[in-house]
Design an enzyme around this catalytic site. Structure first.
Site, PDB file in Angstrom:
ATOM      1  N   ASP A   1       0.870  -1.171   0.000  1.00 10.44           N
ATOM      2  CA  ASP A   1       0.000   0.000   0.000  1.00 10.44           C
ATOM      3  C   ASP A   1       0.916   1.233   0.000  1.00 10.44           C
ATOM      4  O   ASP A   1       2.133   1.107   0.216  1.00 10.44           O
ATOM      5  CB  ASP A   1      -0.854  -0.065   1.273  1.00 10.44           C
ATOM      6  CG  ASP A   1      -1.603   1.210   1.533  1.00 10.44           C
ATOM      7  OD1 ASP A   1      -2.362   1.632   0.652  1.00 10.44           O
ATOM      8  OD2 ASP A   1      -1.432   1.801   2.619  1.00 10.44           O
TER       9      ASP A   1
ATOM     10  N   ASP B   1      -0.153   5.199   0.973  1.00  9.47           N
ATOM     11  CA  ASP B   1      -0.375   6.187   2.031  1.00  9.47           C
ATOM     12  C   ASP B   1      -0.369   5.538   3.408  1.00  9.47           C
ATOM     13  O   ASP B   1      -1.103   4.587   3.664  1.00  9.47           O
ATOM     14  CB  ASP B   1      -1.729   6.891   1.830  1.00  9.47           C
ATOM     15  CG  ASP B   1      -1.736   7.776   0.595  1.00  9.47           C
ATOM     16  OD1 ASP B   1      -0.873   8.664   0.510  1.00  9.47           O
ATOM     17  OD2 ASP B   1      -2.591   7.562  -0.280  1.00  9.47           O
TER      18      ASP B   1
HETATM   19  P1  TMP Z   1      -3.762   4.155   0.250  1.00  5.49           P
HETATM   20  O1  TMP Z   1      -4.558   3.039  -0.369  1.00  5.49           O
HETATM   21  O2  TMP Z   1      -2.508   4.493  -0.522  1.00  5.49           O
HETATM   22  O3  TMP Z   1      -3.509   3.981   1.695  1.00  5.49           O
HETATM   23  O4  TMP Z   1      -4.644   5.512   0.095  1.00  5.49           O
HETATM   24  C1  TMP Z   1      -5.892   5.649   0.692  1.00  5.49           C
HETATM   25  C2  TMP Z   1      -5.888   6.551   1.887  1.00  5.49           C
HETATM   26  O5  TMP Z   1      -6.212   7.887   1.477  1.00  5.49           O
HETATM   27  C3  TMP Z   1      -6.962   6.145   2.859  1.00  5.49           C
HETATM   28  O6  TMP Z   1      -6.417   5.649   4.048  1.00  5.49           O
HETATM   29  C4  TMP Z   1      -7.742   7.427   3.129  1.00  5.49           C
HETATM   30  C5  TMP Z   1      -6.944   8.509   2.501  1.00  5.49           C
HETATM   31  N1  TMP Z   1      -7.744   9.629   1.950  1.00  5.49           N
HETATM   32  C6  TMP Z   1      -7.406  10.921   2.338  1.00  5.49           C
HETATM   33  O7  TMP Z   1      -6.499  11.113   3.135  1.00  5.49           O
HETATM   34  N2  TMP Z   1      -8.136  11.957   1.826  1.00  5.49           N
HETATM   35  C7  TMP Z   1      -9.159  11.792   0.944  1.00  5.49           C
HETATM   36  O8  TMP Z   1      -9.777  12.775   0.502  1.00  5.49           O
HETATM   37  C8  TMP Z   1      -9.480  10.442   0.539  1.00  5.49           C
HETATM   38  C9  TMP Z   1     -10.604  10.206  -0.422  1.00  5.49           C
HETATM   39  C10 TMP Z   1      -8.724   9.389   1.056  1.00  5.49           C
HETATM   40 MG    MG Z   2      -2.808   3.224   3.462  1.00  6.48          MG
END
Ligand code: TMP
Ligand code: MG
Length: 262
Positions: free
Chosen positions: A5, A7
């Site tokens: 993953d 974030d």
């Molecule tokens: P990931 O799959 O790379 O972890 O990315 C998804 C993450 O993004 C999830 O944990 C929630 C976050 N997110 C935000 O921080 N701001 C937003 O506006 C959205 C839609 C998701």
């Molecule tokens: Mg994540």
């Protein structure tokens, strides 16, 4: 192969007591969006993020709410007519930060010719820029994410393809990862994530026989610890580094080196 993953898994959750932005939050820059849009996106985050990580709700319950969150944010971003040529500057001026030890992690996988599939529900264009600016966008890196669709003048007009959110990675894996030739014939998988939804990222990769899963537990530690320990093989609590994944890679690849030497 390694499936990770992005974030809050390859990037840090916090640094010096401050939250590190996700790829969506990096777009919260005056060059790209106005104050009103920024306020709305923050309100959506405050509403839906607690739901995303709520240990008391089922995935079935969360699923439609995640679609609501992502859809509303993407609509707001499209209305802002974001310019592609300004993304790099927004990333440069953000406080985006990969976990300590990230360079060893990316470089070792490249040296050993191990494919790294980054599977993110964030924004692909921003993700690419973050790893490019950190000099680790190597040829063995493959990405599945939400990519922006720009018009001929370089203005955002839509998002491409099927929406990826935290809890539909299984569908994304089946439709995208299963088609990636470079991932075929690799039965041993190291999977990294920070959400229980990340555990389904290897579902589209057929033939895997051995999978070792590592979960970064960044938030709501007490409430989620039991669930994480039950779900992942290794759980790292409040660990902002790549020390454990790097130690595992070192162990595996040094035994490979020994075999090659022999
Ligand atoms: P990931 O799959 O790379 O972890 O990315 C998804 C993450 O993004 C999830 O944990 C929630 C976050 N997110 C935000 O921080 N701001 C937003 O506006 C959205 C839609 C998701
Ligand atoms: Mg994540």
């Amino acid at each position: 192969m390694v499936i990770s993953d992005f974030d809050m898994t390859l990037t840090r959750f916090a640094h010096n007591g401050k939250r590190v932005p996700t790829t969506h939050n990096i777009l919260d820059h005056r060059l790209l969006i106005d104050e009103d849009c920024s306020k709305k996106i923050r309100e959506l985050l405050n509403t839906y993020y607690p739901i995303e990580i709520d240990a008391g709700r089922t995935v079935e319950d969360k699923l439609p709410l995640m679609v609501e969150w992502w859809t509303q944010v993407h609509e707001l971003l499209i209305q802002q007519r974001i310019r592609k040529d300004l993304l790099a500057q927004a990333v440069k001026e953000s406080s985006a930060m990969l976990r300590e030890g990230y360079k060893v992690f990316f470089d070792r996988l490249t040296e050993q010719q191990v494919p790294l599939l980054i599977f993110s529900a964030g924004v692909g264009d921003v993700l690419e820029e973050v790893i490019r600016q950190n000099n680790v966008f190597h040829p063995n890196v493959h990405i599945i994410s939400n990519y922006m669709d720009f018009d001929q003048t370089g203005v955002l007009r839509a998002f491409q393809g099927q929406l990826n959110h935290t809890f539909n990675k299984r569908e994304g894996a089946l439709s995208h990862a299963s088609g990636l030739r470079v991932l075929q014939g690799r039965p041993n998988v190291l999977l990294l994530g920070d959400s229980l939804g990340d555990l389904t990222m290897a579902d589209g990769v057929s033939e895997h026989q051995n999978i070792l899963t590592i979960g970064f537990l960044n938030d709501q530690m007490d409430e989620r610890k039991e669930l994480y320990v039950k779900s992942f093989d290794v759980v790292l609590v409040k660990d902002e580094t790549m020390e454990v994944p790097n130690a595992i890679l070192k162990y595996i690849t040094s035994s490979t080196d020994n075999k090659l030497d022999a």
